[in-house]
Design a protein around this motif. Structure first.
Motif, PDB file in Angstrom:
ATOM      1  N   ASP A 134       0.834  -1.201   0.000  1.00 26.44           N
ATOM      2  CA  ASP A 134       0.000   0.000   0.000  1.00 26.44           C
ATOM      3  C   ASP A 134       0.873   1.257   0.000  1.00 26.44           C
ATOM      4  OD1 ASP A 134      -2.929   0.999   0.464  1.00 26.44           O
ATOM      5  OD2 ASP A 134      -1.711   2.114   1.918  1.00 26.44           O
ATOM      6  N   ASP A 135       1.939   1.252   0.791  1.00 24.16           N
ATOM      7  CA  ASP A 135       2.864   2.390   0.816  1.00 24.16           C
ATOM      8  C   ASP A 135       3.481   2.627  -0.561  1.00 24.16           C
ATOM      9  OD1 ASP A 135       2.446   2.914   3.499  1.00 24.16           O
ATOM     10  OD2 ASP A 135       4.202   1.790   4.172  1.00 24.16           O
ATOM     11  N   ASP A 136       3.896   1.537  -1.206  1.00 24.17           N
ATOM     12  CA  ASP A 136       4.553   1.655  -2.506  1.00 24.17           C
ATOM     13  C   ASP A 136       3.565   2.021  -3.619  1.00 24.17           C
ATOM     14  OD1 ASP A 136       6.951   1.038  -1.316  1.00 24.17           O
ATOM     15  OD2 ASP A 136       6.889  -1.086  -1.848  1.00 24.17           O
ATOM     16  N   LEU A 137       2.300   1.687  -3.395  1.00 24.16           N
ATOM     17  CA  LEU A 137       1.277   2.049  -4.373  1.00 24.16           C
ATOM     18  C   LEU A 137       0.969   3.546  -4.331  1.00 24.16           C
ATOM     19  CD1 LEU A 137      -0.846   1.034  -6.484  1.00 24.16           C
ATOM     20  CD2 LEU A 137      -2.432   0.770  -4.552  1.00 24.16           C
ATOM     21  N   GLY A 138       1.203   4.189  -3.199  1.00 28.41           N
ATOM     22  CA  GLY A 138       0.867   5.594  -3.034  1.00 28.41           C
ATOM     23  C   GLY A 138       1.365   6.493  -4.154  1.00 28.41           C
ATOM     24  N   PRO A 139       2.664   6.464  -4.490  1.00 32.03           N
ATOM     25  CA  PRO A 139       3.163   7.321  -5.568  1.00 32.03           C
ATOM     26  C   PRO A 139       2.537   7.011  -6.932  1.00 32.03           C
ATOM     27  CG  PRO A 139       4.972   6.538  -4.205  1.00 32.03           C
ATOM     28  CD  PRO A 139       3.747   5.766  -3.791  1.00 32.03           C
ATOM     29  N   VAL A 140       2.204   5.738  -7.165  1.00 32.62           N
ATOM     30  CA  VAL A 140       1.563   5.364  -8.423  1.00 32.62           C
ATOM     31  C   VAL A 140       0.180   6.002  -8.513  1.00 32.62           C
ATOM     32  CG1 VAL A 140       0.688   3.450  -9.820  1.00 32.62           C
ATOM     33  CG2 VAL A 140       2.843   3.202  -8.563  1.00 32.62           C
ATOM     34  N   LEU A 141      -0.594   5.898  -7.434  1.00 33.73           N
ATOM     35  CA  LEU A 141      -1.923   6.494  -7.416  1.00 33.73           C
ATOM     36  C   LEU A 141      -1.850   8.016  -7.513  1.00 33.73           C
ATOM     37  CD1 LEU A 141      -3.731   4.333  -4.719  1.00 33.73           C
ATOM     38  CD2 LEU A 141      -4.061   4.285  -7.187  1.00 33.73           C
ATOM     39  N   GLU A 142      -0.843   8.585  -6.891  1.00 36.73           N
ATOM     40  CA  GLU A 142      -0.659  10.037  -6.977  1.00 36.73           C
ATOM     41  C   GLU A 142      -0.404  10.448  -8.424  1.00 36.73           C
ATOM     42  OE1 GLU A 142       2.158  13.629  -5.139  1.00 36.73           O
ATOM     43  OE2 GLU A 142       2.446  11.540  -4.493  1.00 36.73           O
ATOM     44  N   GLY A 143       0.456   9.688  -9.107  1.00 40.47           N
ATOM     45  CA  GLY A 143       0.739   9.979 -10.502  1.00 40.47           C
ATOM     46  C   GLY A 143      -0.483   9.807 -11.381  1.00 40.47           C
ATOM     47  N   LEU A 144      -1.242   8.735 -11.154  1.00 36.47           N
ATOM     48  CA  LEU A 144      -2.463   8.509 -11.922  1.00 36.47           C
ATOM     49  C   LEU A 144      -3.480   9.612 -11.675  1.00 36.47           C
ATOM     50  CD1 LEU A 144      -2.881   4.661 -11.334  1.00 36.47           C
ATOM     51  CD2 LEU A 144      -2.312   5.763 -13.508  1.00 36.47           C
ATOM     52  N   GLY A 145      -3.595  10.027 -10.416  1.00 38.21           N
ATOM     53  CA  GLY A 145      -4.555  11.061 -10.056  1.00 38.21           C
ATOM     54  C   GLY A 145      -4.249  12.401 -10.682  1.00 38.21           C
ATOM     55  N   LYS A 146      -2.998  12.638 -10.993  1.00 41.90           N
ATOM     56  CA  LYS A 146      -2.618  13.894 -11.657  1.00 41.90           C
ATOM     57  C   LYS A 146      -3.014  13.902 -13.125  1.00 41.90           C
ATOM     58  CE  LYS A 146       1.269  15.039  -8.626  1.00 41.90           C
ATOM     59  NZ  LYS A 146       2.737  15.158  -8.510  1.00 41.90           N
ATOM     60  N   VAL A 147      -3.279  12.710 -13.667  1.00 46.76           N
ATOM     61  CA  VAL A 147      -3.688  12.605 -15.062  1.00 46.76           C
ATOM     62  C   VAL A 147      -5.206  12.592 -15.188  1.00 46.76           C
ATOM     63  CG1 VAL A 147      -3.466  11.288 -17.204  1.00 46.76           C
ATOM     64  CG2 VAL A 147      -1.601  11.269 -15.534  1.00 46.76           C
ATOM     65  N   LEU A 148      -5.854  11.678 -14.441  1.00 46.22           N
ATOM     66  CA  LEU A 148      -7.301  11.531 -14.485  1.00 46.22           C
ATOM     67  C   LEU A 148      -7.859  11.562 -13.068  1.00 46.22           C
ATOM     68  CD1 LEU A 148      -7.662   8.665 -17.131  1.00 46.22           C
ATOM     69  CD2 LEU A 148      -8.192  11.079 -17.460  1.00 46.22           C
ATOM     70  N   HIS A 149      -8.833  12.417 -12.857  1.00 43.04           N
ATOM     71  CA  HIS A 149      -9.375  12.608 -11.511  1.00 43.04           C
ATOM     72  C   HIS A 149      -9.964  11.325 -10.946  1.00 43.04           C
ATOM     73  CE1 HIS A 149     -12.425  13.896  -8.511  1.00 43.04           C
ATOM     74  NE2 HIS A 149     -11.455  14.694  -8.143  1.00 43.04           N
ATOM     75  N   ARG A 150     -10.518  10.468 -11.805  1.00 44.49           N
ATOM     76  CA  ARG A 150     -11.176   9.256 -11.289  1.00 44.49           C
ATOM     77  C   ARG A 150     -10.229   8.374 -10.497  1.00 44.49           C
ATOM     78  NH1 ARG A 150     -11.293   7.794 -16.902  1.00 44.49           N
ATOM     79  NH2 ARG A 150      -9.932   6.032 -17.398  1.00 44.49           N
ATOM     80  N   PHE A 151      -8.933   8.433 -10.766  1.00 45.01           N
ATOM     81  CA  PHE A 151      -7.981   7.595 -10.049  1.00 45.01           C
ATOM     82  C   PHE A 151      -7.743   8.079  -8.618  1.00 45.01           C
ATOM     83  CE2 PHE A 151      -6.802   6.241 -14.385  1.00 45.01           C
ATOM     84  CZ  PHE A 151      -6.819   4.862 -14.194  1.00 45.01           C
ATOM     85  N   THR A 152      -8.170   9.289  -8.296  1.00 43.41           N
ATOM     86  CA  THR A 152      -8.010   9.779  -6.914  1.00 43.41           C
ATOM     87  C   THR A 152      -8.969   9.074  -5.965  1.00 43.41           C
ATOM     88  OG1 THR A 152      -9.619  11.595  -7.155  1.00 43.41           O
ATOM     89  CG2 THR A 152      -7.332  12.059  -7.769  1.00 43.41           C
TER      90      THR A 152
END
Length: 205
Positions: A134-152
């Motif tokens: 989960d910790d390591d997934l955080g930066p991936v989700l952050e990057g995705l969220g900067k592209v498409l809001h739905r990933f937030t």
């Protein structure tokens, strides 16, 4: 700038990612009241893009026309530059997905036998492995969220599931159809597959 998807596309996309869903799930994805989501779903039903199925697993689902319409809208939602950025984050997701699969296996089995969860120390070790993922997934989700809001939307749901696991709720780890960590992870994976128009084998490589 983060792109916010059109509500019609996002409603169809939510159904494509989750399969059968209730209006509450669509409302959460859109960030609107349930009444508004139900109104939109009924509009899509009138257009023969979705239908509601009753039964043990009930909820809204796309029709064949709805699936085709979703594919058309996806092209406009994920322009080339966005797709490239999503693909970059997907490459980082792949090894995490492999770790997650193994961690789920470790949760379900211990020494080749069904894990009866009688060994608290063993379960704590597996939960710690989940927390590390989960910790390591955080930066991936952050990057995705900067592209498409739905990933937030994934991070708070995953955090809630992990919190329930840590509090002793075993079902919150991998029980199906219970908003478990596994449920949400699979939705995220499916979202990436649909967004990048990948096959399952391509999604894991």
């Amino acid at each position: 700038m983060t792109h916010r998807s059109d509500h019609i596309f996002l409603a169809l996309h939510t159904l494509r990612v989750r399969g059968f869903v209730r209006a509450e799930a669509v409302a959460g994805a859109l960030g609107v009241e349930v009444d508004h989501a139900e109104e939109l779903l009924n509009q899509l039903k009138a257009d023969e893009l979705v239908h509601y199925r009753e039964g043990r697993v009930s909820g809204w689902r796309t029709t064949t026309s709805g699936t085709e319409r979703h594919a058309e809208l996806l092209v406009h939602d994920l322009l080339a530059d966005r797709a490239q950025r999503i693909e970059t984050e997907h490459h980082a997701f792949v090894p995490l997905n492999a770790r997650f699969k193994q961690t789920c296996t470790d949760w379900q089995l211990r020494n080749g036998e069904i894990n009866d969860h009688s060994d608290a120390a063993y379960d704590e070790q597996v939960v710690a492995a989940l927390a590390s993922i989960d910790d390591d997934l955080g930066p991936v989700l952050e990057g995705l969220g900067k592209v498409l809001h739905r990933f937030t939307m994934y991070q708070p749901r995953l955090a809630d599931a992990l919190g329930r696991v840590r509090a002793g709720d075993r079902r919150a780890f991998a029980a199906p159809l219970s908003e478990s960590y596994h449920d949400i992870w699979m939705e995220l994976h499916q979202d990436l597959i649909l967004s990048l128009r990948l096959t399952r084998s391509e999604a894991d490589s």
